[in-house]
Design a protein around this motif. Structure first.
Motif: not given
Length: 406
Positions: A56-57, A60-61, A63-64, A71
């Motif tokens: 997930l990180s 999201r790195s 685009y949050k 996802l």
């Protein structure tokens, strides 16, 4: 055909050494005459290269606000890697094994990405593999829509996968393997003399899970309960018998006496805020309804609800405080907010119609000078809102008061 579903969590498949322990659990099941169906989570916890939070990180790195559908595509990878590695471990030991994604295993869901609900579970392919003498290794946490979209089942979803497969396959039992020896009467990090429960009812463990205990996902329990399939929570790292979850009222064993206990466990939730919404006569008769409608339309879940003339009290998680405050003020409500709160709960199927349970609950907190900000109770639980700084003392005092250390 005797079918046993065995689910192994992330810490149970994180290294070659631990996977050897898993292999032994599977071999033992086969020696006992079972046809095992294996469900695995992604390997390791946050920081491990293939853990769900790590994946997930990565997404999201970039685009949050990345969309939930995307996802799900990256989260799908964690269980696939884990299942391939576990299937390879079994094959290396001479055991015929086939890896299946959630969709390949017959799990169909809705399209609520990152928190999908199972619509049906078709066991045909797994049954075919079992008849061929093969061990299916299924990716937990996964499903697929009728349109072929990958979906995930939300946190704790591998437990749900195991129960859904167990129900569809009419399994004799579902084993949930983790890194603890069973379900405990309280968080051992807070209560040093917390004990492992030998047996607990479906209803009690659902309450514990809903009230904060990270033992098993309540959806998994509810699915198993529909077909009265026993669940066992046990450790990959020991031979301890674990905790049996079943309809103990129907069990014809010595453990049936366990229903006589008033309390089963004490648990807690932190990072909670209390809202007091003040109402006046100018707001009209729908003012109470509109408060909760506003929260619902904002996708904010409320808890510990008390409605009084001129005032409504409820709690929400800390992450939604700013949004809830803004929405209610826009509607013209005057609100008071108390942050840094925690909810402590005593759960027990034996407290129904037992005099003095609430008195004991209040006494335990009051004698330890713990402020009680709000309470709510049901037939199987009593909860209080307390300052978060007092949560440890509250759990300890309730655990002692209700005799859970004995």
């Amino acid at each position: 055909m005797r079918i046993l579903v065995q689910k192994f969590g992330g810490t149970s498949v994180a290294s070659p050494e631990v996977r050897e322990l898993v292999l032994r659990k599977i071999e033992k099941a086969r020696e006992q005459g079972f046809n095992p169906v294996i469900v695995v989570s992604a390997m390791g916890r946050q920081g491990a290269p293939y853990a769900t939070d790590t994946l997930l990180s990565v997404a999201r790195s970039v685009y949050k606000g990345i969309a939930a559908r995307e996802l799900d595509q990256i989260m799908y990878c964690g269980e696939m890697i884990s299942a391939v590695v576990m299937a390879g471990t079994l094959q290396a030991a001479g055991m015929a094994s086939v890896m299946l994604t959630g969709g390949q295993a017959g799990i169909t869901t809705d399209d609520n990405f990152t928190d999908a609900r199972i619509l049906k579970c078709d066991p045909t392919r797994i049954l075919s593999l079992l008849k061929q003498g093969k061990v299916p290794v299924v990716c937990g946490f996964q499903g697929m829509t009728d349109e072929g979209e990958f979906t995930t089942l939300g946190r704790g979803g591998s437990d749900t996968t195991a129960s859904a497969l167990g129900a569809a396959l009419n399994a004799e039992m579902i084993e949930i393997y983790t890194d603890v020896d069973g379900i405990m009467t309280a968080d051992p990090r807070i209560v040093e003399n917390a004990k492992i429960l030998d047996c607990i009812s479906y209803g009690e463990v659902c309450q514990l899970a809903h009230q904060g205990a990270k033992v098993i996902h309540p959806r998994a329990v509810e699915i198993a309960m529909q077909k009265n399939i026993p669940l066992v929570v046990k450790s990959t790292f020991s031979d301890a018998p674990g905790t049996l979850i079943t309809n103990i009222a129907q069990e014809d064993t010595s453990e049936a006496a366990v229903v006589d206990r008033v309390a089963t466990g004490v648990t807690y939730l932190t990072n909670i805020a209390q809202f007091k919404v003040h109402l006046d006569d100018t707001m009209g008769s729908d003012s109470s309804f509109n408060v909760f409608r506003t929260m619902a339309e904002s996708d904010i879940s409320v808890d510990l609800i008390n409605v009084h003339p001129g005032q409504i009290m409820f709690t929400i998680t800390a992450e939604h405080v700013e949004q809830a405050s803004t929405k209610l003020k826009q509607q013209g409500y005057h609100i008071e907010i108390l942050e840094n709160c925690a909810k402590v709960s005593v759960v027990g199927g034996g407290m129904r119609e037992v005099p003095g349970v609430m008195a004991n609950f209040i006494e335990a907190l009051s004698r330890n000078k713990i402020a009680i900000l709000q309470t709510v109770d049901s037939h199987t639980s009593i909860s209080a809102l307390v300052p978060q700084s007092d949560v440890g003392a509250a759990v300890k005092s309730l655990h002692e008061k209700f005799g859970l250390s004995n």
